[in-house]
Scaffold this motif. Structure first.
Motif, PDB file in Angstrom:
ATOM      1  N   GLN A 115       8.028 -34.335   8.844  1.00  0.00           N
ATOM      2  CA  GLN A 115       9.015 -33.058   8.423  1.00  0.00           C
ATOM      3  C   GLN A 115      10.047 -33.460   7.646  1.00  0.00           C
ATOM      4  OE1 GLN A 115       9.145 -30.215  11.950  1.00  0.00           O
ATOM      5  NE2 GLN A 115       8.395 -28.347  10.302  1.00  0.00           N
ATOM      6  N   ILE A 116      10.598 -34.211   8.866  1.00  0.00           N
ATOM      7  CA  ILE A 116      12.225 -34.885   8.458  1.00  0.00           C
ATOM      8  C   ILE A 116      12.420 -35.110   6.284  1.00  0.00           C
ATOM      9  CG2 ILE A 116      14.773 -35.818   8.725  1.00  0.00           C
ATOM     10  CD1 ILE A 116      13.885 -35.799  11.649  1.00  0.00           C
ATOM     11  N   GLY A 117      11.138 -36.272   6.770  1.00  0.00           N
ATOM     12  CA  GLY A 117      10.731 -36.298   4.971  1.00  0.00           C
ATOM     13  C   GLY A 117      11.101 -35.797   4.038  1.00  0.00           C
ATOM     14  N   HIS A 118      10.515 -34.933   4.209  1.00  0.00           N
ATOM     15  CA  HIS A 118      10.012 -33.640   3.158  1.00  0.00           C
ATOM     16  C   HIS A 118      11.457 -32.391   3.398  1.00  0.00           C
ATOM     17  CE1 HIS A 118       6.178 -35.424   1.505  1.00  0.00           C
ATOM     18  NE2 HIS A 118       6.257 -35.160   2.893  1.00  0.00           N
ATOM     19  N   LEU A 119      11.702 -31.990   4.327  1.00  0.00           N
ATOM     20  CA  LEU A 119      12.706 -31.044   4.642  1.00  0.00           C
ATOM     21  C   LEU A 119      14.087 -31.687   4.918  1.00  0.00           C
ATOM     22  CD1 LEU A 119      10.733 -28.651   6.940  1.00  0.00           C
ATOM     23  CD2 LEU A 119      10.864 -28.901   4.171  1.00  0.00           C
ATOM     24  N   GLY A 120      14.590 -32.163   5.397  1.00  0.00           N
ATOM     25  CA  GLY A 120      15.729 -32.818   5.874  1.00  0.00           C
ATOM     26  C   GLY A 120      15.704 -32.571   7.106  1.00  0.00           C
ATOM     27  N   ASN A 121      16.853 -32.797   7.618  1.00  0.00           N
ATOM     28  CA  ASN A 121      17.106 -32.567   9.506  1.00  0.00           C
ATOM     29  C   ASN A 121      17.000 -31.401   9.679  1.00  0.00           C
ATOM     30  OD1 ASN A 121      17.513 -35.569  10.516  1.00  0.00           O
ATOM     31  ND2 ASN A 121      19.664 -35.304   9.046  1.00  0.00           N
ATOM     32  N   PRO A 122      16.651 -30.753  10.847  1.00  0.00           N
ATOM     33  CA  PRO A 122      16.671 -29.373  11.229  1.00  0.00           C
ATOM     34  C   PRO A 122      18.464 -28.687  11.396  1.00  0.00           C
ATOM     35  CG  PRO A 122      16.177 -30.924  13.198  1.00  0.00           C
ATOM     36  CD  PRO A 122      15.891 -31.757  12.030  1.00  0.00           C
ATOM     37  N   VAL A 123      18.583 -27.875  11.397  1.00  0.00           N
ATOM     38  CA  VAL A 123      19.900 -27.155  11.254  1.00  0.00           C
ATOM     39  C   VAL A 123      19.336 -27.028  13.096  1.00  0.00           C
ATOM     40  CG1 VAL A 123      20.747 -24.944  11.003  1.00  0.00           C
ATOM     41  CG2 VAL A 123      19.898 -25.710   9.560  1.00  0.00           C
ATOM     42  N   GLY A 124      18.284 -26.570  13.770  1.00  0.00           N
ATOM     43  CA  GLY A 124      18.557 -26.402  15.092  1.00  0.00           C
ATOM     44  C   GLY A 124      16.655 -26.554  15.352  1.00  0.00           C
ATOM     45  N   TYR A 125      16.664 -27.179  16.669  1.00  0.00           N
ATOM     46  CA  TYR A 125      15.085 -27.731  17.073  1.00  0.00           C
ATOM     47  C   TYR A 125      15.327 -26.628  18.431  1.00  0.00           C
ATOM     48  CZ  TYR A 125      10.503 -29.400  16.885  1.00  0.00           C
ATOM     49  OH  TYR A 125       9.308 -29.018  16.465  1.00  0.00           O
ATOM     50  N   TYR A 126      14.690 -25.768  18.820  1.00  0.00           N
ATOM     51  CA  TYR A 126      15.042 -25.273  20.265  1.00  0.00           C
ATOM     52  C   TYR A 126      13.352 -24.864  21.427  1.00  0.00           C
ATOM     53  CZ  TYR A 126      19.632 -25.073  18.534  1.00  0.00           C
ATOM     54  OH  TYR A 126      20.629 -25.233  17.644  1.00  0.00           O
ATOM     55  N   SER A 127      13.803 -25.012  22.161  1.00  0.00           N
ATOM     56  CA  SER A 127      12.747 -24.950  23.302  1.00  0.00           C
ATOM     57  C   SER A 127      13.313 -23.623  23.955  1.00  0.00           C
ATOM     58  CB  SER A 127      11.221 -25.910  24.248  1.00  0.00           C
ATOM     59  OG  SER A 127      12.776 -26.197  24.651  1.00  0.00           O
ATOM     60  N   THR A 128      12.628 -22.217  24.389  1.00  0.00           N
ATOM     61  CA  THR A 128      13.080 -21.201  25.181  1.00  0.00           C
ATOM     62  C   THR A 128      13.257 -21.294  26.638  1.00  0.00           C
ATOM     63  OG1 THR A 128      10.628 -19.991  25.408  1.00  0.00           O
ATOM     64  CG2 THR A 128      13.023 -19.200  23.620  1.00  0.00           C
ATOM     65  N   GLU A 129      14.236 -21.721  26.953  1.00  0.00           N
ATOM     66  CA  GLU A 129      14.021 -21.233  28.541  1.00  0.00           C
ATOM     67  C   GLU A 129      14.076 -19.891  29.147  1.00  0.00           C
ATOM     68  OE1 GLU A 129      14.574 -22.940  32.237  1.00  0.00           O
ATOM     69  OE2 GLU A 129      14.643 -24.502  29.760  1.00  0.00           O
ATOM     70  N   ILE A 130      15.122 -18.334  28.815  1.00  0.00           N
ATOM     71  CA  ILE A 130      15.104 -17.508  29.148  1.00  0.00           C
ATOM     72  C   ILE A 130      14.579 -16.648  28.345  1.00  0.00           C
ATOM     73  CG2 ILE A 130      16.476 -16.080  30.196  1.00  0.00           C
ATOM     74  CD1 ILE A 130      18.403 -17.822  31.472  1.00  0.00           C
ATOM     75  N   GLY A 131      13.846 -15.739  28.579  1.00  0.00           N
ATOM     76  CA  GLY A 131      13.223 -14.586  27.432  1.00  0.00           C
ATOM     77  C   GLY A 131      11.909 -14.837  27.198  1.00  0.00           C
ATOM     78  N   PRO A 132      11.717 -14.166  26.924  1.00  0.00           N
ATOM     79  CA  PRO A 132       9.922 -14.679  26.206  1.00  0.00           C
ATOM     80  C   PRO A 132      10.234 -16.481  26.164  1.00  0.00           C
ATOM     81  CG  PRO A 132      10.665 -13.673  23.635  1.00  0.00           C
ATOM     82  CD  PRO A 132      11.681 -14.100  25.174  1.00  0.00           C
ATOM     83  N   LEU A 133       9.111 -16.948  26.878  1.00  0.00           N
ATOM     84  CA  LEU A 133       9.183 -18.394  27.390  1.00  0.00           C
ATOM     85  C   LEU A 133       7.792 -18.906  25.992  1.00  0.00           C
ATOM     86  CD1 LEU A 133       8.929 -18.425  31.022  1.00  0.00           C
ATOM     87  CD2 LEU A 133      11.084 -18.747  29.133  1.00  0.00           C
TER      88      LEU A 133
END
Length: 115
Positions: free
Chosen positions: A30-48
């Protein structure tokens, strides 16, 4: 310039397995095609059970081109075949940076390309 934000809701309890599988089988291609992501996160509070990913593009044409290249990569298609088993929904939003934030975003993207 804009940021595409993708939110994937996963089956309950699937986040650790999804992240491990992505890191081992999907991240590099994925990074090979799109470049590094601006962010990559999992939710901790709110919709899990959600993964929130952000990708930078200079234009909609660039996004279309890069996403088409990714979608036609056999390694990515093999990754998706298994990764989709964990996903229940996807929501995609296109975000335009505020004029006063554009310079900061460009600097952040430039730093990310060096790593």
């Amino acid at each position: 310039m804009f940021v595409e934000q993708r939110v994937y809701t996963l089956k309950p309890g699937a986040t650790p397995a999804f992240l491990d599988y992505y890191e081992q089988n999907g991240r590099a291609v994925q990074i090979g095609h799109l470049g590094n992501p601006v962010g990559y996160y999992s939710t901790e509070i709110g919709p899990l059970n959600q993964m929130v990913m952000s990708w930078y593009y200079a234009s909609l044409d660039e996004r279309t081109r890069k996403r088409q290249q990714l979608a036609s990569d056999p390694e990515w298609m093999a990754y998706l075949k298994h990764a989709r088993e964990w996903v229940t929904t996807q929501h995609t939003t296109i975000l335009k940076p505020a004029p006063f934030f554009t310079e900061h975003l460009q600097a952040y993207i430039h730093r990310g390309r060096k790593s």
